[in-house]
Design an enzyme around this catalytic site. Structure first.
Site, PDB file in Angstrom:
ATOM      1  N   TYR A  92      45.231  40.851  28.937  1.00 54.49           N
ATOM      2  CA  TYR A  92      44.176  40.804  29.242  1.00 54.49           C
ATOM      3  C   TYR A  92      43.310  41.558  27.742  1.00 54.49           C
ATOM      4  O   TYR A  92      42.512  41.262  27.275  1.00 54.49           O
ATOM      5  CB  TYR A  92      43.598  42.264  30.279  1.00 54.49           C
ATOM      6  CG  TYR A  92      42.828  42.902  30.153  1.00 54.49           C
ATOM      7  CD1 TYR A  92      41.622  42.467  30.640  1.00 54.49           C
ATOM      8  CD2 TYR A  92      42.578  43.835  29.790  1.00 54.49           C
ATOM      9  CE1 TYR A  92      40.272  42.926  31.052  1.00 54.49           C
ATOM     10  CE2 TYR A  92      40.817  44.766  29.675  1.00 54.49           C
ATOM     11  CZ  TYR A  92      39.982  44.518  31.000  1.00 54.49           C
ATOM     12  OH  TYR A  92      38.271  45.009  30.702  1.00 54.49           O
ATOM     13  N   GLU A 142      40.127  48.037  25.797  1.00 52.58           N
ATOM     14  CA  GLU A 142      41.811  47.923  25.230  1.00 52.58           C
ATOM     15  C   GLU A 142      42.365  46.828  24.761  1.00 52.58           C
ATOM     16  O   GLU A 142      43.547  46.422  23.888  1.00 52.58           O
ATOM     17  CB  GLU A 142      42.264  46.854  26.748  1.00 52.58           C
ATOM     18  CG  GLU A 142      42.798  47.736  28.013  1.00 52.58           C
ATOM     19  CD  GLU A 142      44.082  47.992  28.035  1.00 52.58           C
ATOM     20  OE1 GLU A 142      44.761  46.849  27.225  1.00 52.58           O
ATOM     21  OE2 GLU A 142      44.147  49.804  28.091  1.00 52.58           O
ATOM     22  N   SER A 147      36.125  45.685  25.292  1.00 57.36           N
ATOM     23  CA  SER A 147      36.727  47.052  25.868  1.00 57.36           C
ATOM     24  C   SER A 147      37.848  47.422  25.238  1.00 57.36           C
ATOM     25  O   SER A 147      38.215  47.072  24.199  1.00 57.36           O
ATOM     26  CB  SER A 147      37.856  46.274  27.305  1.00 57.36           C
ATOM     27  OG  SER A 147      38.889  46.692  27.277  1.00 57.36           O
TER      28      SER A 147
HETATM   29  P1  NAP Z   1      35.646  44.379  38.169  1.00 57.07           P
HETATM   30  O1  NAP Z   1      34.888  45.973  39.607  1.00 57.07           O
HETATM   31  O2  NAP Z   1      36.890  44.619  38.073  1.00 57.07           O
HETATM   32  O3  NAP Z   1      34.149  43.260  38.506  1.00 57.07           O
HETATM   33  C1  NAP Z   1      34.845  41.867  38.139  1.00 57.07           C
HETATM   34  C2  NAP Z   1      33.960  41.417  38.239  1.00 57.07           C
HETATM   35  O4  NAP Z   1      34.148  39.806  37.754  1.00 57.07           O
HETATM   36  C3  NAP Z   1      33.754  41.003  40.279  1.00 57.07           C
HETATM   37  O5  NAP Z   1      32.474  40.839  40.255  1.00 57.07           O
HETATM   38  C4  NAP Z   1      34.190  39.884  39.750  1.00 57.07           C
HETATM   39  O6  NAP Z   1      34.258  39.351  41.478  1.00 57.07           O
HETATM   40  C5  NAP Z   1      33.817  39.121  38.514  1.00 57.07           C
HETATM   41  N1  NAP Z   1      34.699  37.672  38.060  1.00 57.07           N
HETATM   42  C6  NAP Z   1      35.951  38.032  38.249  1.00 57.07           C
HETATM   43  N2  NAP Z   1      36.161  36.593  38.212  1.00 57.07           N
HETATM   44  C7  NAP Z   1      35.219  35.594  37.655  1.00 57.07           C
HETATM   45  C8  NAP Z   1      35.380  34.832  38.061  1.00 57.07           C
HETATM   46  N3  NAP Z   1      35.825  33.455  37.364  1.00 57.07           N
HETATM   47  N4  NAP Z   1      33.710  33.994  38.094  1.00 57.07           N
HETATM   48  C9  NAP Z   1      32.806  34.891  38.292  1.00 57.07           C
HETATM   49  N5  NAP Z   1      32.523  36.489  38.803  1.00 57.07           N
HETATM   50  C10 NAP Z   1      34.195  36.173  38.475  1.00 57.07           C
HETATM   51  O7  NAP Z   1      35.030  44.927  36.852  1.00 57.07           O
HETATM   52  P2  NAP Z   1      34.048  46.325  36.598  1.00 57.07           P
HETATM   53  O8  NAP Z   1      35.241  47.111  36.206  1.00 57.07           O
HETATM   54  O9  NAP Z   1      33.276  46.496  36.854  1.00 57.07           O
HETATM   55  O10 NAP Z   1      34.387  45.818  34.863  1.00 57.07           O
HETATM   56  C11 NAP Z   1      32.701  45.285  34.367  1.00 57.07           C
HETATM   57  C12 NAP Z   1      33.601  44.357  33.070  1.00 57.07           C
HETATM   58  O11 NAP Z   1      33.192  45.244  31.646  1.00 57.07           O
HETATM   59  C13 NAP Z   1      34.813  43.417  33.360  1.00 57.07           C
HETATM   60  O12 NAP Z   1      34.617  42.063  32.087  1.00 57.07           O
HETATM   61  C14 NAP Z   1      36.172  44.270  32.207  1.00 57.07           C
HETATM   62  O13 NAP Z   1      36.980  43.854  32.360  1.00 57.07           O
HETATM   63  C15 NAP Z   1      35.383  45.071  31.348  1.00 57.07           C
HETATM   64  N6  NAP Z   1      35.352  46.284  31.060  1.00 57.07           N
HETATM   65  C16 NAP Z   1      35.483  47.438  32.123  1.00 57.07           C
HETATM   66  C17 NAP Z   1      35.409  48.509  31.663  1.00 57.07           C
HETATM   67  C18 NAP Z   1      35.472  49.373  32.968  1.00 57.07           C
HETATM   68  O14 NAP Z   1      36.681  50.853  32.290  1.00 57.07           O
HETATM   69  N7  NAP Z   1      35.471  49.610  34.488  1.00 57.07           N
HETATM   70  C19 NAP Z   1      36.069  48.961  30.953  1.00 57.07           C
HETATM   71  C20 NAP Z   1      35.747  48.565  29.185  1.00 57.07           C
HETATM   72  C21 NAP Z   1      35.699  47.061  30.223  1.00 57.07           C
HETATM   73  P3  NAP Z   1      35.109  39.191  43.002  1.00 57.07           P
HETATM   74  O15 NAP Z   1      34.029  40.350  43.268  1.00 57.07           O
HETATM   75  O16 NAP Z   1      34.172  38.022  43.472  1.00 57.07           O
HETATM   76  O17 NAP Z   1      35.993  39.637  42.195  1.00 57.07           O
HETATM   77  O1  G4F Z   2      43.113  52.449  35.882  1.00 56.60           O
HETATM   78  P1  G4F Z   2      43.855  51.340  34.452  1.00 56.60           P
HETATM   79  O2  G4F Z   2      44.939  50.146  35.311  1.00 56.60           O
HETATM   80  O3  G4F Z   2      43.591  51.197  33.239  1.00 56.60           O
HETATM   81  P2  G4F Z   2      43.656  50.557  32.073  1.00 56.60           P
HETATM   82  O4  G4F Z   2      44.477  49.859  32.063  1.00 56.60           O
HETATM   83  O5  G4F Z   2      43.222  51.405  31.004  1.00 56.60           O
HETATM   84  O6  G4F Z   2      42.384  49.718  32.209  1.00 56.60           O
HETATM   85  C1  G4F Z   2      40.715  49.848  32.601  1.00 56.60           C
HETATM   86  O7  G4F Z   2      40.202  50.131  30.983  1.00 56.60           O
HETATM   87  C2  G4F Z   2      39.834  49.046  30.489  1.00 56.60           C
HETATM   88  C3  G4F Z   2      39.124  49.984  29.227  1.00 56.60           C
HETATM   89  O8  G4F Z   2      40.384  50.301  28.609  1.00 56.60           O
HETATM   90  C4  G4F Z   2      39.017  47.613  30.968  1.00 56.60           C
HETATM   91  F1  G4F Z   2      39.140  47.237  30.031  1.00 56.60           F
HETATM   92  C5  G4F Z   2      40.927  47.230  31.960  1.00 56.60           C
HETATM   93  O9  G4F Z   2      39.036  46.251  32.706  1.00 56.60           O
HETATM   94  C6  G4F Z   2      40.345  48.519  33.502  1.00 56.60           C
HETATM   95  O10 G4F Z   2      39.301  49.264  33.903  1.00 56.60           O
HETATM   96  O11 G4F Z   2      45.420  52.309  34.505  1.00 56.60           O
HETATM   97  C7  G4F Z   2      44.916  53.962  33.260  1.00 56.60           C
HETATM   98  C8  G4F Z   2      46.588  54.174  33.000  1.00 56.60           C
HETATM   99  C9  G4F Z   2      47.764  52.984  31.903  1.00 56.60           C
HETATM  100  O12 G4F Z   2      48.542  53.186  31.164  1.00 56.60           O
HETATM  101  C10 G4F Z   2      48.789  52.881  33.276  1.00 56.60           C
HETATM  102  O13 G4F Z   2      49.500  52.391  32.914  1.00 56.60           O
HETATM  103  O14 G4F Z   2      47.532  54.680  34.099  1.00 56.60           O
HETATM  104  C11 G4F Z   2      48.609  54.085  34.201  1.00 56.60           C
HETATM  105  N1  G4F Z   2      48.949  54.055  35.612  1.00 56.60           N
HETATM  106  C12 G4F Z   2      50.203  54.233  35.570  1.00 56.60           C
HETATM  107  N2  G4F Z   2      50.261  55.051  37.161  1.00 56.60           N
HETATM  108  C13 G4F Z   2      48.612  53.748  36.090  1.00 56.60           C
HETATM  109  C14 G4F Z   2      49.342  53.489  37.603  1.00 56.60           C
HETATM  110  N3  G4F Z   2      47.583  52.310  36.647  1.00 56.60           N
HETATM  111  C15 G4F Z   2      47.532  51.971  37.944  1.00 56.60           C
HETATM  112  N4  G4F Z   2      46.514  50.981  37.674  1.00 56.60           N
HETATM  113  N5  G4F Z   2      48.155  51.691  38.882  1.00 56.60           N
HETATM  114  C16 G4F Z   2      49.516  53.166  38.733  1.00 56.60           C
HETATM  115  O15 G4F Z   2      49.750  53.507  39.647  1.00 56.60           O
END
Ligand code: NAP
Ligand code: G4F
Length: 330
Positions: free
Chosen positions: A150, A128, A126
């Protein structure tokens, strides 16, 4: 014979899109789900009856389940997408986050090393990890400075993947993905939250959108584009790590303003309320990725612009709420 893919996190945003994508490429897809009192399979409704899609039971916290599954399935490709993925929760549950998001990666890698060392492994790293950024834009060579439990856990997951590649000669890769969004995003993440609450304001169901910090900048792309990059990373001759990003950054406030503008509301400040409960103990102020390596080596580039993404997400929320209203009327 079709290839076999094993996906952890299949019930999540990325896992569900990746399963769609791999099924369209004739893979046998094995999606791992953990036990919950009520199954949460709503992102998978379109593929649950597909004979090439198989739900299997396991948990990243339980090595024995991972070893059992990889021994039975012997997949060609493993996509480790499961994690405690919400940054805010990682301050409330830092130990669980470390267990799933960091140690869970080692459990997967160990299971692969023992059961199917010839498989190809993808780790969901990520942006992050860049945290308080040391270089702009961020590339594969930018040092990490994570700002949340995280981010710290993801940095561990990233380096253990590199370490298993170097120690055991495994085909283990990391995609360092910047934020990617879609109508399948969890409602707690800021883009989906904004899209949903703006739609509610538009339909007279809510007075104000409540958010934390509007100044944070993110490089937001479209999730469907990003799962294709995951697959491409595993189709290369050599294992490597890649930044996947759009190269554009916008503030949370800009996303909010664009979402309101899309439904015809220009005086968005009237409908915004700051809520300090959504501010974070430490913020990641600016993310913007340089995906040149992915473009050059994988021939990957994003297809959806920032303004298209806002429209896709707001339109989806409007449709959901209008359908709910129709059902209520019926
Ligand atoms: P998400 O929608 O929150 O999905 C997370 C998944 O992980 C869900 O299927 C959840 O299952 C499963 N999970 C959590 N804990 C588990 C455990 N102990 N054993 C088995 N399964 C478990 O996340 P996403 O946005 O699809 O992201 C996918 C991956 O990419 C994550 O690793 C995230 O950290 C990473 N990532 C995401 C972004 C982004 O912008 N979306 C960016 C960079 C990296 P349940 O449905 O049962 O909760
Ligand atoms: O949407 P966010 O919660 O995503 P964040 O923290 O960037 O993390 C996501 O992206 C990562 C990749 O860079 C992934 F690895 C991670 O798993 C996840 O998918 O927040 C985005 C921004 C932050 O700066 C937060 O402080 O939005 C700001 N924010 C402002 N108000 C808020 C809110 N975020 C959330 N969730 N809720 C609010 O009300």
């Amino acid at each position: 014979m079709s290839k076999k893919a094993f996906i952890t996190g299949v019930t999540g945003q990325d896992g569900s899109y990746l399963a769609d994508f791999l099924l369209s490429k004739d893979y046998q897809v094995y999606g791992m789900v953990r036990r919950t009192s009520t199954p949460i399979l709503e992102r998978l409704t379109n593929i649950l009856s597909n004979p090439n899609f198989h739900l299997v039971n396991g948990d990243l916290a339980d090595s024995s389940s991972l070893i059992r599954l990889l021994n039975e399935i012997k997949p060609d490709e493993i996509y480790n997408l499961a994690a405690q993925s919400f940054v805010q929760t990682s301050w409330e549950e830092p130990i669980l986050t470390g267990d799933y998001t960091a140690l869970g990666v080692t459990r997967m890698l160990e299971a692969m090393r023992l059961c199917c060392p010839q498989a190809k492994f993808y780790q969901a790293s990520s942006s992050e990890m860049f945290g308080k950024v040391l270089q702009t834009p961020q590339t594969e060579k930018t040092p990490f400075y994570p700002r949340s439990p995280y981010g710290v856990a993801k940095a561990y997951g990233h380096f253990i993947t590199v370490n298993y590649r170097e120690s055991y000669n495994l085909f283990a890769c990391s995609g360092i993905l910047f934020n990617h969004e879609s109508p399948r995003r969890g409602l707690e993440f800021v883009t989906r939250k904004i899209a949903h609450q703006v739609a509610e304001v538009k339909l007279g169901l809510r007075e104000k959108v409540e958010l934390g910090n509007l100044e944070a900048k993110r490089d937001w792309g479209y999730a469907k584009d990003y799962v294709q990059a995951m697959w491409l990373i595993l189709q290369q001759d050599k294992p490597d790590d890649y930044v996947i990003a759009t190269g554009e950054t916008h503030t949370v406030g800009e996303f909010l303003q664009a979402a309101f503008a899309h439904v015809g509301i220009e005086d968005w400040q009237t409908y915004f309320q700051h809520n300090p409960a959504f501010d974070r103990p430490a913020e990641v102020d600016l993310l913007i990725g340089d995906a040149s390596k992915a473009k050059q080596v994988l021939n990957w580039q994003p297809s959806v612009t920032f303004s298209d993404l806002v429209k896709i997400m707001v339109d989806a929320e409007m449709a959901i709420l209008q359908n709910q209203a129709k059902v209520a009327d019926f």
